[in-house]
Design a protein around this motif. Structure first.
Motif, PDB file in Angstrom:
ATOM      1  N   ALA A   1       1.674 -10.860   0.015  1.00  0.00           N
ATOM      2  CA  ALA A   1       1.602  -9.804  -1.004  1.00  0.00           C
ATOM      3  C   ALA A   1       0.528  -8.755  -0.715  1.00  0.00           C
ATOM      4  O   ALA A   1       0.800  -7.555  -0.813  1.00  0.00           O
ATOM      5  N   PRO A   2      -0.719  -9.121  -0.353  1.00  0.00           N
ATOM      6  CA  PRO A   2      -1.727  -8.072  -0.095  1.00  0.00           C
ATOM      7  C   PRO A   2      -1.318  -7.110   1.013  1.00  0.00           C
ATOM      8  O   PRO A   2      -1.582  -5.909   0.929  1.00  0.00           O
ATOM      9  N   TYR A   3      -0.667  -7.639   2.058  1.00  0.00           N
ATOM     10  CA  TYR A   3      -0.246  -6.782   3.162  1.00  0.00           C
ATOM     11  C   TYR A   3       0.855  -5.815   2.727  1.00  0.00           C
ATOM     12  O   TYR A   3       0.922  -4.684   3.213  1.00  0.00           O
ATOM     13  N   LEU A   4       1.703  -6.267   1.802  1.00  0.00           N
ATOM     14  CA  LEU A   4       2.734  -5.372   1.290  1.00  0.00           C
ATOM     15  C   LEU A   4       2.121  -4.231   0.499  1.00  0.00           C
ATOM     16  O   LEU A   4       2.611  -3.101   0.539  1.00  0.00           O
ATOM     17  N   PHE A   5       1.025  -4.506  -0.215  1.00  0.00           N
ATOM     18  CA  PHE A   5       0.373  -3.457  -1.004  1.00  0.00           C
ATOM     19  C   PHE A   5      -0.302  -2.419  -0.105  1.00  0.00           C
ATOM     20  O   PHE A   5      -0.329  -1.234  -0.435  1.00  0.00           O
ATOM     21  N   VAL A   6      -0.888  -2.869   1.008  1.00  0.00           N
ATOM     22  CA  VAL A   6      -1.582  -1.909   1.893  1.00  0.00           C
ATOM     23  C   VAL A   6      -0.641  -1.302   2.932  1.00  0.00           C
ATOM     24  O   VAL A   6      -1.061  -0.412   3.671  1.00  0.00           O
ATOM     25  N   LEU A   7       0.607  -1.778   2.984  1.00  0.00           N
ATOM     26  CA  LEU A   7       1.543  -1.269   3.981  1.00  0.00           C
ATOM     27  C   LEU A   7       1.755   0.243   3.882  1.00  0.00           C
ATOM     28  O   LEU A   7       1.773   0.928   4.913  1.00  0.00           O
ATOM     29  N   PRO A   8       1.917   0.847   2.685  1.00  0.00           N
ATOM     30  CA  PRO A   8       2.064   2.320   2.635  1.00  0.00           C
ATOM     31  C   PRO A   8       0.862   3.063   3.211  1.00  0.00           C
ATOM     32  O   PRO A   8       1.026   4.040   3.949  1.00  0.00           O
ATOM     33  N   ALA A   9      -0.344   2.573   2.892  1.00  0.00           N
ATOM     34  CA  ALA A   9      -1.539   3.224   3.444  1.00  0.00           C
ATOM     35  C   ALA A   9      -1.597   3.065   4.956  1.00  0.00           C
ATOM     36  O   ALA A   9      -1.956   4.012   5.679  1.00  0.00           O
ATOM     37  N   LEU A  10      -1.244   1.882   5.452  1.00  0.00           N
ATOM     38  CA  LEU A  10      -1.238   1.674   6.897  1.00  0.00           C
ATOM     39  C   LEU A  10      -0.203   2.556   7.580  1.00  0.00           C
ATOM     40  O   LEU A  10      -0.437   3.080   8.679  1.00  0.00           O
ATOM     41  N   ALA A  11       0.959   2.714   6.933  1.00  0.00           N
ATOM     42  CA  ALA A  11       1.997   3.563   7.511  1.00  0.00           C
ATOM     43  C   ALA A  11       1.536   5.015   7.580  1.00  0.00           C
ATOM     44  O   ALA A  11       1.739   5.696   8.597  1.00  0.00           O
ATOM     45  N   LEU A  12       0.892   5.504   6.517  1.00  0.00           N
ATOM     46  CA  LEU A  12       0.382   6.877   6.519  1.00  0.00           C
ATOM     47  C   LEU A  12      -0.723   7.044   7.564  1.00  0.00           C
ATOM     48  O   LEU A  12      -0.790   8.067   8.260  1.00  0.00           O
ATOM     49  N   PHE A  13      -1.592   6.031   7.664  1.00  0.00           N
ATOM     50  CA  PHE A  13      -2.672   6.096   8.657  1.00  0.00           C
ATOM     51  C   PHE A  13      -2.096   6.142  10.064  1.00  0.00           C
ATOM     52  O   PHE A  13      -2.569   6.910  10.923  1.00  0.00           O
ATOM     53  N   ALA A  14      -1.072   5.328  10.316  1.00  0.00           N
ATOM     54  CA  ALA A  14      -0.463   5.313  11.639  1.00  0.00           C
ATOM     55  C   ALA A  14       0.241   6.627  11.954  1.00  0.00           C
ATOM     56  O   ALA A  14       0.165   7.143  13.076  1.00  0.00           O
TER      57      ALA A  14
END
Length: 316
Positions: free
Chosen positions: A38-51
């Motif tokens: 669950a925590p990784y799913l929450f930060v996934l949008p931010a990680l995608a934008l960062f990438a």
């Protein structure tokens, strides 16, 4: 007949029990896996934008630095762009301009910020919040806005600064038209804009120094200067290291002020590495060479940052 019924029903009951016994741990594992995921799913949008907007441009700019670009055409260059940096006199001039501003402006700004923070922390000063707000307000001003403002104030013909100089009988100064005074103008603009920011950092650290240290030093006979040297400065060491590193990195990346106030002139006297990178990429559309300049700047910043942090640790 009854034996057959019992034999047929026994395996079914065993199978039901076995399934139930296996379902409990399986469900627990699934819940545990879901909780960990669950925590990784929450930060996934931010990680995608960062990438997409950080990692990809950084990686692609390195690829571009290995190509010659002529409009939309790209040809493999290998390390030619980096060799071109070594032989480029304008790059070294931009690096020298940046280093000169760094050596002059950063010590002056941090010294003023240190004195200002001590004054704002004094028990004798009244209306402290008003003064703190006044000195911090320049930081809130946008870079473009304050660059235009400083350019207008230092204008040779209609600037308020030359008007004040003539009012007291002094000759006017070609602030933005002569190489020496153009560099001084950049230094003045940077000092005005960032002194309050660094003073607030020092002030926050000063308020964390225990008053008992000053009382003990006073009991031992230390005067104001010795208390400042042996109590205030050691207590401010972490903040000093932070501001030196941040100010060095910021000055090495300097772009807005010289670009807005002088355009890098006169005679490239205020062309910094940031301005040269911009002109190479977006005026001459040589994105391969501009990318090489960017990576050279990254390397310079990394070296400065590592040396400063290591020196600070050795001092501690």
């Amino acid at each position: 007949m009854s034996t057959t019924s019992l034999g047929a029903s026994a395996p079914s009951r065993a199978g039901a029990d076995g399934t139930g016994a296996a379902t409990g741990p399986l469900r627990a594992r699934r819940r545990w896996s879901g909780a960990r995921l669950a925590p990784y799913l929450f930060v996934l949008p931010a990680l995608a934008l960062f990438a997409a907007f950080r990692l990809y441009p950084i990686g692609w700019s390195f690829v571009l630095s290995l190509y010659h670009t002529d409009g939309m055409a790209q040809t493999w260059a290998g390390l030619d762009n980096y060799q071109r940096l070594v032989d480029d006199p304008l790059f070294w001039k931009a690096l020298g301009n940046t280093a000169l501003i760094l050596v002059v402006q950063v010590p002056v700004m941090l010294a003023l910020a240190l004195g200002l923070s001590v004054a704002l922390n004094s028990a004798l000063l009244r209306w402290k919040p008003v003064f703190r707000l006044g000195f911090f307000l320049p930081v809130v001003t946008g870079l473009v806005t304050y660059g235009l403002l400083m350019g207008a104030l230092l204008n040779q013909d209609s600037g308020a600064v030359n008007w004040l100089l003539q009012l007291v009988g002094l000759p006017e100064v070609h602030w933005l038209g002569e190489p020496f005074w153009a560099r001084i103008s950049i230094v003045l603009a940077l000092t005005w804009h960032y002194t309050g920011y660094n003073a607030v950092i020092y002030l926050a650290r000063l308020q964390g120094i225990p008053a008992e240290h000053y009382e003990a030093a006073a009991v031992d006979g230390a005067g104001p200067w010795r208390r400042f040297w042996h109590v205030t400065l050691p207590g401010l060491r972490p903040a000093l290291v932070l501001t030196v590193v941040l100010s060095t990195i910021g000055t090495l990346q300097l772009f807005d002020e010289p670009f807005i106030m002088t355009g890098g002139g006169p005679d490239n006297a205020t062309t910094t590495i940031g301005v040269y990178l911009y002109q190479t990429g977006f005026r001459y559309f040589d994105f391969g060479y501009a990318s090489a300049i960017g990576y050279a700047l990254v390397l310079i910043i990394a070296v400065f940052g590592i040396v400063q942090v290591k020196f600070a640790k050795e001092e501690d």
